[in-house]
Scaffold this motif. Structure first.
Motif: not given
Length: 524
Positions: A177-182
């Motif tokens: 999910r953090h990668d999706y945000d970035r």
């Protein structure tokens, strides 16, 4: 979480003054609300367009822009936009790379270095299904909203995170999910929607959240194909059929996840072949590798006129009023199409439109925006650790509005009625009081409240209310509301103010919270 009530029950120990407990505050808030019913009654209810009632916010176009395009105006920002001019300020915000935001970047890097981890690295170095990284993303989102100088960018990150919602936290996106945000939301937040839509369709977070990762020609899962139409692009008003929706899912078969390292992979062997039709998009679809056709389909949807209208409508509802104006929607939709789905030209036109100029006071802050605006106007800063940010996360979560956490695919609602409730209002008052009185979180930096006042105190309590109102909500209160606040303090307009008066001692935090709990602050 378990100690939040205890923390909220703490009393103000500054200066040995009489103490006000949380329970006592609830009583005083209720009393204050009753005494100032005209103040409290309007909270969470956006005035209707053109209403002739008392406006809670000044008719100042600079302040209007700051209220809508940021998480809360500050005196410094208001002075800055006045010096630069609104157009220059807006152009800089639409070009976030031109704004030096090193302090916030360094804060995120110091507290949350793992947010830069790749998906394989998370799978390698974190315990399986750990939620740590997702909570860090939530806390980092709060930090950026509160302290980034790229405020419009952060507001747009929130906008797109809701349009292309992937609930954070949730079990199946713990590693990505953090990668999706970035790489999806932040990378394209002020770029082209077409690029963001394609990036989201190829990201493991979306593929797992909406089950496309398990969709293949032998057993197609229609979840992503349906939401791609209904939520991410054209919406049900486009008139697509049940068969179109099924073909939408078939087109996207093959987009899945490498279960060894968690990254995106396209599997031609999973792809359905055979003719497909979704509205005006038709392909023979005879090749085993259908990835290029699927990308063409995503481009078709992103550039569809109905998608343009839908995104323009949502932008109007976010920035102008709860009810979008058709003429403005039409103009913005055409700009979206004329600029290849680029968002910056659309936002520039929106903020310069007469509809936006006429919409002062027509939006209400949601819980997160309310807390962020309170943090910003009180000058609260992060502490030496991320513990304070975690506590802020739980404070906002208790109000039902934790960042990125809406549990359904359609994102948090952005209209006043969705947030109207007695419990929600008391929760906001509690949060405001906890921040103003320095109760909780206790691991953030709170400037002394006395800094809100000039060195030389006003001569009377009436003038104190005026000075404090200008500092907190950028205007003086209407006479009836001002009288209600003075009644809450058990004084009148001309009562002399001394340095040891209760209003600037043990009741000062309550006075600050009362003003910030009013519609004067809660209007976006």
């Amino acid at each position: 979480m378990g100690d939040r009530t205890a923390l909220a029950e703490r009393t103000d120990d500054r200066g040995g003054s009489p103490r006000l407990s949380r329970r006592a505050f609830l009583r005083t808030a209720t009393v204050g609300g009753a005494a100032g019913a005209v103040v409290a009654s309007g909270i969470l209810s956006a005035p209707p367009a053109g209403a002739a009632d008392t406006s809670y916010v000044p008719a100042d176009p600079d302040l209007h822009l700051l209220r809508r395009a940021t998480y809360g105006a500050t005196p410094g920002m208001l002075e800055g936009i006045g010096r630069q001019g609104r157009n220059v300020w807006l152009d800089r915000q639409l070009n976030p790379a031109s704004i030096d935001d090193r302090a916030c970047d360094e804060l995120i890097a110091r507290f949350f270095p793992r947010l830069k981890w790749t998906i394989p690295q998370v799978n390698r170095d974190l315990v399986d299904f750990s939620w740590d990284l997702m909570f860090e993303l939530g806390a980092a989102t709060i930090a950026r909203a509160a302290w980034s100088k790229r405020q419009l960018f952060e507001v747009m990150v929130d906008f797109w995170s809701n349009l292309l919602n992937v609930t954070n936290p949730s079990d199946n996106v713990w590693d990505n999910r953090h990668d999706y945000d970035r790489l999806v939301i932040r990378k394209h937040a002020l770029g082209r929607y077409e690029d963001m839509l394609i990036a989201s369709a190829k990201h493991p977070a979306m593929l797992r959240y909406l089950n496309n990762a398990e969709s293949h020609k032998w057993s197609p899962n229609e979840n992503y194909g349906r939401e791609l139409l209904e939520l991410h692009t054209v919406g049900v008003e486009a008139g697509y059929t049940e068969q179109h929706m099924r073909h939408s899912a078939l087109i996207m078969t093959g987009f899945t996840v490498n279960w060894d390292d968690g990254t995106f992979v396209y599997k031609p062997s999973w792809h359905h072949t055979g003719p497909v039709t979704v509205m005006d998009f038709t392909r023979a679809n005879g090749a085993a590798d259908g990835q290029d056709m699927a990308i063409a389909y995503l481009r078709y949807l992103a550039n569809h006129p109905v998608t343009a209208r839908r995104i323009a409508t949502k932008l109007c509802e976010r920035f102008v009023s709860d009810t979008a104006q058709p003429a403005l929607v039409d103009r913005l939709a055409q700009l979206y199409l004329d600029n290849g789905t680029a968002i910056a030209p659309v936002l520039r036109a929106l903020f310069r439109s007469p509809e936006f100029a006429d919409a002062i006071g027509e939006k209400v802050r949601r819980p997160t925006e309310d807390v962020m605006a309170t943090i910003r106007i009180l000058g609260i800063k992060p502490g030496d650790s991320k513990a304070g940010l975690r506590d802020l996360y739980w404070m906002i979560e208790s109000l039902g509005h934790a960042p990125l956490a809406w549990s359904q695919p359609d994102g948090y609602p952005d209209f006043a009625d969705a947030w109207r409730s007695a419990g929600g209002l008391v929760g906001r008052w509690n949060a405001t009081m906890a921040l103003a009185a320095h109760w909780w979180p206790d691991k953030i930096v709170r400037p002394p409240l006395r800094d809100l006042l000039p060195r030389k105190l006003p001569a009377t309590h009436g003038k104190l209310v005026d000075v404090l109102s200008r500092r907190l909500v950028f205007r003086t209160l209407a006479p009836a509301h001002r009288s209600a606040v003075l009644e809450f303090l058990d004084v009148n307009d001309a009562t002399p103010l001394a340095k040891d008066s209760a209003a600037v001692k043990w009741r000062f935090a309550s006075l600050v919270a009362l003003i910030l709990g009013s519609p004067y602050h809660q209007i976006r």
